[in-house]
Design a protein around this motif. Structure first.
Motif, PDB file in Angstrom:
ATOM      1  N   UNK A  91       0.849  -1.191   0.000  1.00 30.65           N
ATOM      2  CA  UNK A  91       0.000   0.000   0.000  1.00 30.65           C
ATOM      3  C   UNK A  91       0.889   1.246   0.000  1.00 30.65           C
ATOM      4  N   UNK A  92       0.350   2.282  -0.598  1.00 28.27           N
ATOM      5  CA  UNK A  92       1.032   3.577  -0.632  1.00 28.27           C
ATOM      6  C   UNK A  92       0.125   4.626  -0.004  1.00 28.27           C
ATOM      7  N   UNK A  93       0.678   5.334   0.955  1.00 27.06           N
ATOM      8  CA  UNK A  93      -0.020   6.469   1.562  1.00 27.06           C
ATOM      9  C   UNK A  93       0.323   7.695   0.724  1.00 27.06           C
ATOM     10  N   UNK A  94      -0.701   8.464   0.374  1.00 31.52           N
ATOM     11  CA  UNK A  94      -0.537   9.702  -0.399  1.00 31.52           C
ATOM     12  C   UNK A  94      -1.064  10.838   0.462  1.00 31.52           C
ATOM     13  N   UNK A  95      -0.152  11.703   0.908  1.00 33.26           N
ATOM     14  CA  UNK A  95      -0.504  12.831   1.766  1.00 33.26           C
ATOM     15  C   UNK A  95      -0.274  14.126   1.011  1.00 33.26           C
ATOM     16  N   UNK A  96      -1.196  15.050   1.140  1.00 30.99           N
ATOM     17  CA  UNK A  96      -1.061  16.358   0.504  1.00 30.99           C
ATOM     18  C   UNK A  96      -1.478  17.425   1.514  1.00 30.99           C
ATOM     19  N   UNK A 137       1.001  23.545  -2.562  1.00 29.13           N
ATOM     20  CA  UNK A 137       0.943  22.330  -1.746  1.00 29.13           C
ATOM     21  C   UNK A 137       2.235  21.555  -1.788  1.00 29.13           C
ATOM     22  N   UNK A 138       2.347  20.644  -0.816  1.00 27.86           N
ATOM     23  CA  UNK A 138       3.438  19.677  -0.749  1.00 27.86           C
ATOM     24  C   UNK A 138       2.822  18.292  -0.647  1.00 27.86           C
ATOM     25  N   UNK A 139       3.560  17.296  -1.131  1.00 29.91           N
ATOM     26  CA  UNK A 139       3.051  15.923  -1.063  1.00 29.91           C
ATOM     27  C   UNK A 139       4.104  15.005  -0.459  1.00 29.91           C
ATOM     28  N   UNK A 140       3.643  13.882   0.036  1.00 25.22           N
ATOM     29  CA  UNK A 140       4.513  12.789   0.460  1.00 25.22           C
ATOM     30  C   UNK A 140       3.788  11.490   0.097  1.00 25.22           C
ATOM     31  N   UNK A 141       4.514  10.603  -0.572  1.00 25.13           N
ATOM     32  CA  UNK A 141       3.999   9.273  -0.911  1.00 25.13           C
ATOM     33  C   UNK A 141       4.967   8.268  -0.300  1.00 25.13           C
TER      34      UNK A 141
END
Length: 97
Positions: free
Chosen positions: A1-6, A90-94
């Motif tokens: 699984x991949x968590x996608x945060x924005x 925005x910024x993201x982290x996956x």
């Protein structure tokens, strides 16, 4: 699984009740029911008022990198991104979990 945060930061002078923001929030809130690759979806306004805080957050999960790619390229996601570009950054982290 991949968590996608924005994490989104409204541009200077832009308020949450700005009609563009209201439309952008509605577009992102609807994504959970529109994009089959999303295994988990939540988004909401940040309740922190600290100066370093971002304003709005998305927390989502997809099965793998291919599902993440399909999500990012999905027309409904791209339409929401187009709206948000007018009034926020925005910024993201996956990451895998």
């Amino acid at each position: 699984m991949i968590r996608h945060l924005v994490l989104f930061k409204l541009n200077d002078g832009v308020r949450r009740d700005d009609p563009r923001v209201v439309e952008g929030v509605a577009a992102f809130r609807a994504l959970g029911g529109q994009i089959p690759e999303l295994e988990f979806w939540e988004c909401e306004w940040n309740i922190s008022d600290r100066p370093i805080a971002y304003d709005f957050a998305i927390n989502s999960a997809v099965a793998d990198t291919e599902a993440l790619k399909r999500y990012v390229e999905h027309p409904a996601h791209q339409a929401g991104v187009t709206l948000w570009r007018e009034f926020a950054t925005w910024v993201i982290a996956d990451y895998e979990f």
